[in-house]
Motif scaffolding. Structure first.
Motif, PDB file in Angstrom:
ATOM      1  N   UNK A  72      34.362  45.350 -25.191  1.00  0.00           N
ATOM      2  CA  UNK A  72      33.617  45.781 -26.702  1.00  0.00           C
ATOM      3  C   UNK A  72      32.378  44.866 -26.800  1.00  0.00           C
ATOM      4  N   UNK A  73      31.611  45.447 -27.181  1.00  0.00           N
ATOM      5  CA  UNK A  73      29.936  44.811 -27.436  1.00  0.00           C
ATOM      6  C   UNK A  73      29.104  45.675 -28.105  1.00  0.00           C
ATOM      7  N   UNK A  91      41.018  38.947 -22.243  1.00  0.00           N
ATOM      8  CA  UNK A  91      40.965  37.595 -21.921  1.00  0.00           C
ATOM      9  C   UNK A  91      40.241  36.463 -22.903  1.00  0.00           C
ATOM     10  N   UNK A  92      39.298  37.102 -23.456  1.00  0.00           N
ATOM     11  CA  UNK A  92      38.232  36.452 -24.179  1.00  0.00           C
ATOM     12  C   UNK A  92      37.105  36.873 -24.545  1.00  0.00           C
ATOM     13  N   UNK A  93      36.208  36.059 -25.088  1.00  0.00           N
ATOM     14  CA  UNK A  93      34.706  36.548 -25.533  1.00  0.00           C
ATOM     15  C   UNK A  93      33.785  35.797 -24.926  1.00  0.00           C
ATOM     16  N   UNK A  94      32.834  36.301 -24.445  1.00  0.00           N
ATOM     17  CA  UNK A  94      31.639  35.705 -23.670  1.00  0.00           C
ATOM     18  C   UNK A  94      30.365  35.918 -24.570  1.00  0.00           C
ATOM     19  N   UNK A  95      29.801  34.748 -24.765  1.00  0.00           N
ATOM     20  CA  UNK A  95      28.430  34.897 -25.342  1.00  0.00           C
ATOM     21  C   UNK A  95      27.350  34.961 -24.537  1.00  0.00           C
ATOM     22  N   UNK A  96      26.326  35.969 -24.582  1.00  0.00           N
ATOM     23  CA  UNK A  96      25.312  36.546 -23.537  1.00  0.00           C
ATOM     24  C   UNK A  96      23.891  36.470 -24.468  1.00  0.00           C
ATOM     25  N   UNK A  97      22.837  36.136 -23.679  1.00  0.00           N
ATOM     26  CA  UNK A  97      21.668  36.406 -23.922  1.00  0.00           C
ATOM     27  C   UNK A  97      21.072  37.534 -22.975  1.00  0.00           C
ATOM     28  N   UNK A  98      20.264  38.275 -23.817  1.00  0.00           N
ATOM     29  CA  UNK A  98      19.815  39.481 -23.309  1.00  0.00           C
ATOM     30  C   UNK A  98      18.163  39.622 -23.691  1.00  0.00           C
TER      31      UNK A  98
END
Length: 137
Positions: A72-73, A91-98
């Motif tokens: 989900x995003x 398995x978890x959440x990853x912070x991402x810069x776009x």
């Protein structure tokens, strides 16, 4: 308003890293709508035992892609700007810069193509992307 039901949505992303190039493809059935100066693409992708739903809204110089399902995003592309989102996985959440470089909107009538050039940065790694969303009747 222009509408297309039962259209094929193909998404092809060419992703480059310092280690090489990879192509990621997905395809599903969906709908295409134009309303109040915005364009909307809704499609479903079946994967093994699950189905992901993707909603793409296209405005002037910006695109928003919301994915629900196994992953989900909510990704917001704004020409020449950086945005941030969280990519939620089982398995978890990853912070991402776009960082959006360019948006090419060639959607018209009952389909066409949307192309987005952008860079994702996660865990210090840069992923350079060229994504094509193709709508076919």
């Amino acid at each position: 308003m222009k509408n297309a039901d039962n259209c094929t949505v193909k998404v092809i992303t060419v992703q480059r890293t310092e280690d090489g190039t990879d192509t990621i493809e997905e395809m599903g059935m969906g709908t295409y709508r134009e309303k109040e100066n915005k364009k909307y693409i809704l499609y479903k992708v079946k994967k093994e035992d699950t189905t992901d739903t993707v909603m793409i809204s296209v405005g002037r110089n910006e695109v928003r892609i919301k994915r629900t399902g196994t992953a989900a995003s909510v990704m917001e592309y704004k020409k020449g700007e950086a945005t941030f989102f969280k990519y939620r996985l089982p398995y978890g959440t990853i912070p991402v810069r776009l960082d959006t470089i360019r948006i090419v909107d060639a959607l018209e009538g009952l389909g066409g193509e949307l192309r987005i050039f952008y860079t994702l940065t996660l865990n210090g790694m840069k992923l350079h992307n060229d994504t094509r969303v193709i709508i076919e009747r």
